[in-house]
Design a protein around this motif. Sequence first.
Motif, PDB file in Angstrom:
ATOM      1  N   ARG A  22      18.457 -25.853  21.084  1.00  0.00           N
ATOM      2  CA  ARG A  22      18.716 -24.420  21.555  1.00  0.00           C
ATOM      3  C   ARG A  22      17.637 -23.362  20.616  1.00  0.00           C
ATOM      4  O   ARG A  22      17.104 -22.590  21.333  1.00  0.00           O
ATOM      5  N   LEU A  23      17.081 -23.834  19.509  1.00  0.00           N
ATOM      6  CA  LEU A  23      15.907 -23.327  18.994  1.00  0.00           C
ATOM      7  C   LEU A  23      14.629 -23.556  19.872  1.00  0.00           C
ATOM      8  O   LEU A  23      14.053 -22.577  20.034  1.00  0.00           O
ATOM      9  N   ARG A  24      14.474 -24.645  20.197  1.00  0.00           N
ATOM     10  CA  ARG A  24      13.475 -24.978  21.291  1.00  0.00           C
ATOM     11  C   ARG A  24      13.484 -24.068  22.408  1.00  0.00           C
ATOM     12  O   ARG A  24      12.494 -23.675  23.131  1.00  0.00           O
ATOM     13  N   ARG A  25      14.630 -23.948  22.922  1.00  0.00           N
ATOM     14  CA  ARG A  25      14.931 -22.998  24.279  1.00  0.00           C
ATOM     15  C   ARG A  25      14.398 -21.751  23.813  1.00  0.00           C
ATOM     16  O   ARG A  25      13.859 -21.031  24.781  1.00  0.00           O
ATOM     17  N   ALA A 112      20.591 -15.096  15.792  1.00  0.00           N
ATOM     18  CA  ALA A 112      19.695 -16.193  15.662  1.00  0.00           C
ATOM     19  C   ALA A 112      18.779 -16.223  16.594  1.00  0.00           C
ATOM     20  O   ALA A 112      17.532 -16.415  16.264  1.00  0.00           O
ATOM     21  N   ALA A 113      19.033 -15.939  17.812  1.00  0.00           N
ATOM     22  CA  ALA A 113      18.270 -16.035  18.871  1.00  0.00           C
ATOM     23  C   ALA A 113      17.111 -15.054  18.872  1.00  0.00           C
ATOM     24  O   ALA A 113      16.003 -15.150  18.922  1.00  0.00           O
ATOM     25  N   HIS A 114      17.713 -13.871  18.431  1.00  0.00           N
ATOM     26  CA  HIS A 114      16.663 -12.546  18.239  1.00  0.00           C
ATOM     27  C   HIS A 114      15.680 -12.961  17.083  1.00  0.00           C
ATOM     28  O   HIS A 114      14.458 -12.801  17.199  1.00  0.00           O
ATOM     29  N   GLY A 149      20.513 -13.042  28.813  1.00  0.00           N
ATOM     30  CA  GLY A 149      21.928 -12.588  28.722  1.00  0.00           C
ATOM     31  C   GLY A 149      22.302 -11.891  27.296  1.00  0.00           C
ATOM     32  O   GLY A 149      23.594 -11.689  27.439  1.00  0.00           O
ATOM     33  N   ILE A 150      21.522 -11.530  26.529  1.00  0.00           N
ATOM     34  CA  ILE A 150      21.844 -11.243  25.309  1.00  0.00           C
ATOM     35  C   ILE A 150      21.367  -9.708  25.248  1.00  0.00           C
ATOM     36  O   ILE A 150      20.397  -9.221  25.711  1.00  0.00           O
TER      37      ILE A 150
END
Length: 158
Positions: A22-25, A112-114, A149-150
């Motif tokens: 997920r972090l890599r993506r 976390a993505a942000h 999609g965020i």
Amino acid sequence: MSAGLSLAVQYGVAEARLPRHRLRRWARYALDGARADGLTEFDSVELSLRLVGQAEGKRLNRDFRGRDYATNVLTFEYGVDPLGVARGDIVICVPVLAREAREQKKAFVERAAHLTIHGVLHALGYDHLKARDARRMETLETAILARMGITDPYVIAD
């Protein structure tokens, strides 16, 4: 064409919601967004991303920024070498991330993505010290997250 990405993930604290894939993506999304934006020229990227707890986050922020508290994300940008390799280290403090997600009424994974994207962009030379640079970085973050999609992370939930 996509730039090469080497990402080392370190877990100073365990966090099942943030697996390496997920972090890599997310890092790849940030890298592709930055490449399209064209601020920094690079052929490949070598990053480390470390998830830490409160104590380590506070120590790193104090030792490297002179601020005696844990912050959400710290990035150490090393620039682009003569071979075109951009390098950097990113540290995300999981307890601060979780607290901010609750306070902002956002999903933990979206926050976390942000922060991951924000850290990668810093590692690639983006900053937000000047208003113009902040607008550019925030606009790019928002566009990258939208492709995932965020929703806009700078809109405060009621």
